[in-house]
Motif scaffolding. Structure first.
Motif, PDB file in Angstrom:
ATOM      1  N   LEU A   1     -16.410 -16.456  38.049  1.00 30.11           N
ATOM      2  CA  LEU A   1     -16.361 -15.021  38.314  1.00 30.11           C
ATOM      3  C   LEU A   1     -15.344 -14.411  37.347  1.00 30.11           C
ATOM      4  O   LEU A   1     -14.677 -15.112  36.602  1.00 30.11           O
ATOM      5  CB  LEU A   1     -15.979 -14.759  39.781  1.00 30.11           C
ATOM      6  N   ARG A   2     -15.237 -13.114  37.357  1.00 27.96           N
ATOM      7  CA  ARG A   2     -14.257 -12.384  36.559  1.00 27.96           C
ATOM      8  C   ARG A   2     -13.055 -12.108  37.443  1.00 27.96           C
ATOM      9  O   ARG A   2     -13.219 -11.817  38.631  1.00 27.96           O
ATOM     10  CB  ARG A   2     -14.916 -11.075  36.147  1.00 27.96           C
ATOM     11  N   TRP A   3     -11.842 -12.202  36.916  1.00 22.37           N
ATOM     12  CA  TRP A   3     -10.671 -11.975  37.767  1.00 22.37           C
ATOM     13  C   TRP A   3      -9.544 -11.327  36.995  1.00 22.37           C
ATOM     14  O   TRP A   3      -9.505 -11.340  35.771  1.00 22.37           O
ATOM     15  CB  TRP A   3     -10.200 -13.292  38.389  1.00 22.37           C
ATOM     16  N   ARG A   4      -8.629 -10.745  37.749  1.00 21.60           N
ATOM     17  CA  ARG A   4      -7.439 -10.120  37.163  1.00 21.60           C
ATOM     18  C   ARG A   4      -6.336 -10.132  38.205  1.00 21.60           C
ATOM     19  O   ARG A   4      -6.524  -9.677  39.325  1.00 21.60           O
ATOM     20  CB  ARG A   4      -7.748  -8.679  36.758  1.00 21.60           C
ATOM     21  N   ASN A   5      -5.220 -10.687  37.836  1.00 20.02           N
ATOM     22  CA  ASN A   5      -4.045 -10.646  38.699  1.00 20.02           C
ATOM     23  C   ASN A   5      -3.561  -9.218  38.730  1.00 20.02           C
ATOM     24  O   ASN A   5      -3.145  -8.671  37.707  1.00 20.02           O
ATOM     25  CB  ASN A   5      -2.939 -11.548  38.142  1.00 20.02           C
ATOM     26  N   ALA A   6      -3.653  -8.600  39.881  1.00 21.30           N
ATOM     27  CA  ALA A   6      -3.363  -7.172  39.943  1.00 21.30           C
ATOM     28  C   ALA A   6      -3.024  -6.805  41.373  1.00 21.30           C
ATOM     29  O   ALA A   6      -3.203  -7.598  42.297  1.00 21.30           O
ATOM     30  CB  ALA A   6      -4.580  -6.372  39.478  1.00 21.30           C
ATOM     31  N   ASP A   7      -2.504  -5.630  41.523  1.00 25.29           N
ATOM     32  CA  ASP A   7      -2.305  -5.068  42.857  1.00 25.29           C
ATOM     33  C   ASP A   7      -3.172  -3.823  42.952  1.00 25.29           C
ATOM     34  O   ASP A   7      -2.689  -2.698  42.917  1.00 25.29           O
ATOM     35  CB  ASP A   7      -0.828  -4.722  43.093  1.00 25.29           C
TER      36      ASP A   7
ATOM     37  N   MET B   1      -8.131  -8.794  41.675  1.00 30.05           N
ATOM     38  CA  MET B   1      -9.515  -8.403  41.401  1.00 30.05           C
ATOM     39  C   MET B   1     -10.394  -9.636  41.192  1.00 30.05           C
ATOM     40  O   MET B   1     -10.026 -10.531  40.434  1.00 30.05           O
ATOM     41  CB  MET B   1      -9.565  -7.510  40.153  1.00 30.05           C
ATOM     42  N   TYR B   2     -11.528  -9.676  41.883  1.00 31.68           N
ATOM     43  CA  TYR B   2     -12.615 -10.625  41.613  1.00 31.68           C
ATOM     44  C   TYR B   2     -13.840  -9.772  41.290  1.00 31.68           C
ATOM     45  O   TYR B   2     -14.188  -8.882  42.079  1.00 31.68           O
ATOM     46  CB  TYR B   2     -12.936 -11.466  42.852  1.00 31.68           C
ATOM     47  N   GLY B   3     -14.486 -10.061  40.151  1.00 34.69           N
ATOM     48  CA  GLY B   3     -15.624  -9.220  39.758  1.00 34.69           C
ATOM     49  C   GLY B   3     -16.839 -10.017  39.314  1.00 34.69           C
ATOM     50  O   GLY B   3     -16.769 -11.232  39.069  1.00 34.69           O
ATOM     51  N   GLU B   4     -17.959  -9.307  39.203  1.00 31.06           N
ATOM     52  CA  GLU B   4     -19.208  -9.902  38.709  1.00 31.06           C
ATOM     53  C   GLU B   4     -19.124 -10.120  37.198  1.00 31.06           C
ATOM     54  O   GLU B   4     -18.348  -9.450  36.540  1.00 31.06           O
ATOM     55  CB  GLU B   4     -20.383  -8.971  39.030  1.00 31.06           C
ATOM     56  N   TYR B   5     -19.907 -11.069  36.702  1.00 27.26           N
ATOM     57  CA  TYR B   5     -20.961 -11.804  37.331  1.00 27.26           C
ATOM     58  C   TYR B   5     -20.367 -13.008  38.081  1.00 27.26           C
ATOM     59  O   TYR B   5     -19.621 -13.793  37.484  1.00 27.26           O
ATOM     60  CB  TYR B   5     -21.957 -12.244  36.265  1.00 27.26           C
ATOM     61  N   PHE B   6     -20.769 -13.128  39.368  1.00 23.16           N
ATOM     62  CA  PHE B   6     -20.375 -14.254  40.207  1.00 23.16           C
ATOM     63  C   PHE B   6     -21.543 -15.230  40.150  1.00 23.16           C
ATOM     64  O   PHE B   6     -22.648 -14.915  40.611  1.00 23.16           O
ATOM     65  CB  PHE B   6     -20.138 -13.748  41.622  1.00 23.16           C
TER      66      PHE B   6
ATOM     67  N   GLY C   1      -8.267 -12.623  50.220  1.00 23.56           N
ATOM     68  CA  GLY C   1      -7.283 -13.608  50.609  1.00 23.56           C
ATOM     69  C   GLY C   1      -6.392 -14.187  49.527  1.00 23.56           C
ATOM     70  O   GLY C   1      -6.058 -15.376  49.576  1.00 23.56           O
ATOM     71  N   HIS C   2      -5.968 -13.344  48.569  1.00 23.97           N
ATOM     72  CA  HIS C   2      -5.023 -13.853  47.563  1.00 23.97           C
ATOM     73  C   HIS C   2      -3.673 -14.116  48.234  1.00 23.97           C
ATOM     74  O   HIS C   2      -3.261 -13.381  49.134  1.00 23.97           O
ATOM     75  CB  HIS C   2      -4.877 -12.836  46.431  1.00 23.97           C
TER      76      HIS C   2
ATOM     77  N   PRO D   1     -13.607 -15.670  33.480  1.00 22.79           N
ATOM     78  CA  PRO D   1     -12.801 -14.926  32.514  1.00 22.79           C
ATOM     79  C   PRO D   1     -11.735 -14.062  33.175  1.00 22.79           C
ATOM     80  O   PRO D   1     -11.993 -13.379  34.164  1.00 22.79           O
ATOM     81  CB  PRO D   1     -13.836 -14.057  31.793  1.00 22.79           C
ATOM     82  N   ASN D   2     -10.567 -14.121  32.617  1.00 16.62           N
ATOM     83  CA  ASN D   2      -9.498 -13.223  33.032  1.00 16.62           C
ATOM     84  C   ASN D   2      -9.698 -11.896  32.292  1.00 16.62           C
ATOM     85  O   ASN D   2      -9.939 -11.879  31.092  1.00 16.62           O
ATOM     86  CB  ASN D   2      -8.141 -13.840  32.667  1.00 16.62           C
TER      87      ASN D   2
END
Lengths: 249, 249, 249, 249
Positions: free
Chosen positions: A123-129, A158-163, A202-203, B238-239
């Protein structure tokens, strides 16, 4: 208490995340304990909840434990590779035989989930608030019962598509994030005789599992995935030499 | 010829079955050659069909071969375990990256299919010469194009429910047998960027792949599963540190 | 040109929207002409595209027109109620007999779509100039072919969940909006022998149908929904007094 | 008794079939009474079951009755056209608002079911006394709970494919018949906030609703379809001028 007796839930966690101070502030005993507490509160007499973690013998998931588990909730993040293959495979076989599996957040890359999905689960992710809004897209589904139109998580990773998962049998939640991403955040599948629910919130650095609506989802998911007995045996391909009806009719 | 050029099909078989005289009478060169011939006839200029078998180096499925394969058709029965894990895994990764997979008959227990399904893929069976009627239950589906209401296979081995696979994304065929069994005999799934079609007809001692309607299904399945290019990369999670839009918008 | 000959597309619109100056600036001949132009450009020799509109006799959708239409694209907004019931029902029956239907934007409340869905098809909306990001969640689907990970529409009206439609057979796109809403913006269903695709982009005051990626989606949708012939007759429930096999086998 | 209180079931029938002597022998009070009796026995304290029939004022389905109905079971055959449109539409609206609907046997052509499906719902049939085998193809589904691998109905009317309904969200049962036909005999759909289950067994001249496994299915279906409250209002398309979050967050 439901007719079948209380739902026997085992909440599994790595038990490592609370070593980081920013996690310990929120989850001093680890995420598995917070999830277990939520399920105990929400299920009441309908639940019988215990926990298990990575450091235990066989990660706390001996065959006897799993055989007496109706629902296994799984949270993992940094130590997927430390889970023994034999234990991961045992979990998979139990699901195929009817045990429910609730896969939480970063456990999308856990060994049991990967094996049951058959895809990469990236999946796509980003450490963020960032604000996440979890929208209900299946209002008739039992996992959405008691919820409003959406759950707002004030700050989340953040968790994003494409999953990269198989198209879910039922899609219950879709999330949006401040960055414009979307995510299928609540997905149902059946695998063999077992039901699987993936829920992305659930981060570990945000108190998501303290939020009432999230706790309600956990309990709904336990009810929906709970093991059901079935006389169908899928352990091997049975030869029916004389016809099924002749031997059963 | 379609706009994308001919569909590059690789038909894989064990190449062992024709050692049995009762098979050699029907398929003297092995089932993979019969399936390949059917696809060549049916696809015409739309197809570019080759074969591969177990005895070849890397079972004829080197990385370069798969990378240039749009659809892999797979028939196997007695030698599932002899397929090297590394080759089976290579097939799975290619499917996740977009290659189509057509899984035939007893290949329901082949390594690539088991991995992509995540379930046991067991079923009920009986060595028999029973009439199978393959009913179309999705008349709008491209895989049913050109067929009548049902295909009658005069004599066939029985495959029956419960078939332990994930609920198909699309169910195209359901079969009945003289013994009263039913079977989901034509099932579609998507896994990653690849499409998978399972089609149960094709026991080695009956000339099923010589039957015109069955050959039509094989060609339709090749067209439906053929590799499509996609810019989405699922190799890792991907981050997106600055947000997807900031870097793409 | 594909083997079956060009896809015969009829693009239907109300032909009223361009009376408003802010629409006429973008779509001087009405939205149906812009959609038709996009399909002509994208399909080339694979398409044979005409238009029809509300003011024509029988709204331009006489029985003979629909019988020779492989795909009907439908845009409507302010005049759903002015479509004669008999014409709407004619469209529905043609879809059930195999004609494709591409339902655009505010046509979610058109009579044919409501009848085919069986639900209220309501949604959340906001007149706005917000950025919409249309994410691909089914990269293997033909309707996503040739697209990147997402389509960015710089300014668009907001459509949000809950969208009261049956769970789509295949979900191709999910959109996000600046306000935090999400929407299942590309949905596939099969109804009878016909395929239906709903695509939400296309508000009349924003030049969405001039955008190359959107035009690509329209063409992909025409290809995916195009009428396929099927010998199965669903006009009535056939009595099979002597058994299907006896009369067909 | 479950937490939500007993499931309020209304069983609707035409009340005409028992005028035929061959039906009266089996169902002297009509099929609706037999179905109601089965549900009372099976649900026990979990059920609160009443009946209604065609000859009553508004067919016994006044607005107040439906508003207090969690599940409506519907059997009809010869008098579909005699059901007033306004009552059929009232049933449809209640389903979209959350009421469960269990559609039995020949009610596949009832007005509410046709409206909710959007298709013709035709099928193949034969008046016969043939053995039907109802196979479980979703062993993890609550509607299959407590069943064996299959239900054998010794003598039944034949219903066969192609059944012109939308692809079910979940397919629970597939039947075979002596004539070689197959039928998707247990199908689940969600429409709006309501759940719909179609179950084909139940011809009036055969004592199908006296069979214990069939009665178990009826009770399981009542539990699965029962109304769930949801705060989502689908009566109209809400305008969210300031954004959902601003007004709810």
């Amino acid at each position: 208490m439901n007719a079948e007796g209380p739902i026997r839930v085992t909440v599994w966690g790595e038990g490592l995340e609370q070593r980081r101070p920013e996690v310990a502030r929120i989850y001093p005993d680890g995420i598995h304990e917070a999830v277990a507490e939520a399920l105990r509160d929400e299920l009441g007499l309908d639940g019988d909840v215990r926990t298990a973690q990575l450091s235990e013998h066989e990660h706390g998931l001996r065959t006897e434990v799993l055989a007496q588990t109706d629902v296994l909730a799984w949270w993992g993040h940094s130590a997927h590779d430390e889970v023994a293959d034999v234990v991961a495979e045992r979990v998979v076989q139990q699901v195929l035989d009817g045990m429910g599996l609730v896969v939480l957040h970063s456990a999308h890359l856990s060994k049991p989930f990967l094996s049951l999905m058959g895809t990469r689960c990236t999946l796509r992710w980003r450490n963020a608030d960032e604000r996440e809004i979890v929208w209900v897209v299946a209002p008739a589904h039992p996992i959405a019962e008691g919820l409003s139109e959406a759950i707002v998580i004030p700050e989340h990773e953040m968790y994003g598509e494409y999953f990269d998962v198989p198209s879910p049998d039922e899609l219950v939640f879709i999330s949006s994030f401040d960055g414009g991403e979307v995510f299928r955040s609540g997905c149902c599948w059946t695998r063999g005789k077992g039901r699987v629910f993936y829920f992305s919130p659930g981060h570990e650095t945000q108190p998501v599992y303290r939020q009432p609506e999230i706790r309600r989802v956990l309990a709904n998911a336990a009810r929906w995935t709970r093991r059901r007995s079935s006389p169908i045996d899928t352990a091997s391909s049975p030869n029916s030499p004389a016809g099924w009806l002749e031997s059963h009719g």
